[in-house]
Design a protein around this motif. Structure first.
Motif, short mmCIF file in Angstrom:
data_model
loop_
_atom_site.label_atom_id
_atom_site.label_comp_id
_atom_site.label_asym_id
_atom_site.label_seq_id
_atom_site.Cartn_x
_atom_site.Cartn_y
_atom_site.Cartn_z
N ARG A 37 -49.10 4.98 -9.02
CA ARG A 37 -48.19 4.11 -9.76
C ARG A 37 -48.26 4.50 -11.23
O ARG A 37 -49.33 4.55 -11.80
CB ARG A 37 -48.59 2.64 -9.63
CG ARG A 37 -48.40 2.10 -8.24
CD ARG A 37 -48.88 0.67 -8.14
NE ARG A 37 -48.07 -0.22 -8.97
CZ ARG A 37 -48.39 -1.49 -9.20
NH1 ARG A 37 -49.49 -1.99 -8.69
NH2 ARG A 37 -47.63 -2.25 -9.94
N SER A 38 -47.11 4.76 -11.84
CA SER A 38 -47.12 5.15 -13.24
C SER A 38 -47.30 3.91 -14.13
O SER A 38 -46.96 2.80 -13.74
CB SER A 38 -45.83 5.87 -13.60
OG SER A 38 -44.73 5.00 -13.42
N GLY A 39 -47.84 4.10 -15.30
CA GLY A 39 -48.05 3.02 -16.24
C GLY A 39 -49.36 2.29 -16.00
O GLY A 39 -50.16 2.66 -15.15
N ARG A 40 -49.58 1.25 -16.80
CA ARG A 40 -50.80 0.47 -16.69
C ARG A 40 -50.52 -0.79 -15.89
O ARG A 40 -49.55 -1.49 -16.14
CB ARG A 40 -51.32 0.10 -18.08
CG ARG A 40 -51.71 1.33 -18.90
CD ARG A 40 -52.13 0.91 -20.27
NE ARG A 40 -53.33 0.13 -20.22
CZ ARG A 40 -54.52 0.54 -20.64
NH1 ARG A 40 -54.63 1.72 -21.17
NH2 ARG A 40 -55.57 -0.22 -20.56
N HIS A 41 -51.37 -1.09 -14.92
CA HIS A 41 -51.18 -2.25 -14.07
C HIS A 41 -52.51 -2.97 -13.88
O HIS A 41 -53.54 -2.33 -13.62
CB HIS A 41 -50.64 -1.85 -12.70
CG HIS A 41 -49.33 -1.13 -12.79
ND1 HIS A 41 -48.13 -1.76 -12.98
CD2 HIS A 41 -49.03 0.19 -12.73
CE1 HIS A 41 -47.15 -0.87 -13.03
NE2 HIS A 41 -47.68 0.33 -12.89
N ALA A 42 -52.47 -4.28 -13.99
CA ALA A 42 -53.67 -5.08 -13.74
C ALA A 42 -53.91 -5.15 -12.24
O ALA A 42 -52.97 -5.11 -11.44
CB ALA A 42 -53.50 -6.48 -14.31
N GLY A 43 -55.13 -5.23 -11.86
CA GLY A 43 -55.47 -5.40 -10.46
C GLY A 43 -55.42 -4.13 -9.63
O GLY A 43 -55.41 -4.19 -8.41
N ALA A 44 -55.36 -2.98 -10.27
CA ALA A 44 -55.35 -1.72 -9.53
C ALA A 44 -56.80 -1.37 -9.21
O ALA A 44 -57.56 -0.97 -10.08
CB ALA A 44 -54.72 -0.62 -10.33
N GLY A 45 -57.19 -1.55 -7.98
CA GLY A 45 -58.56 -1.31 -7.58
C GLY A 45 -58.85 0.15 -7.33
O GLY A 45 -57.95 1.00 -7.48
#
Length: 52
Positions: A37-45
């Protein structure tokens, strides 16, 4: 002055060799995870153990 030049050449050569060695094994687990997934994402384990 000669010592500084020697250290610069040594650092460049060491970096070039490290880049070649890192590139030949393909993307690592962190790069594969970031490509999901591109970009910054919260909850990416972390990646599942079988994909790492």
């Amino acid at each position: 002055m000669a010592d500084l030049l020697h250290k610069a050449v040594y650092a460049f050569a060491t970096g070039a060799v490290a880049d070649v060695l890192a590139a030949r094994s393909g993307p690592g687990p962190g790069q594969r995870h970031a490509a999901m997934r591109s970009g910054r994402h919260a909850g990416a384990g972390p990646l599942p153990r079988g994909q790492a």
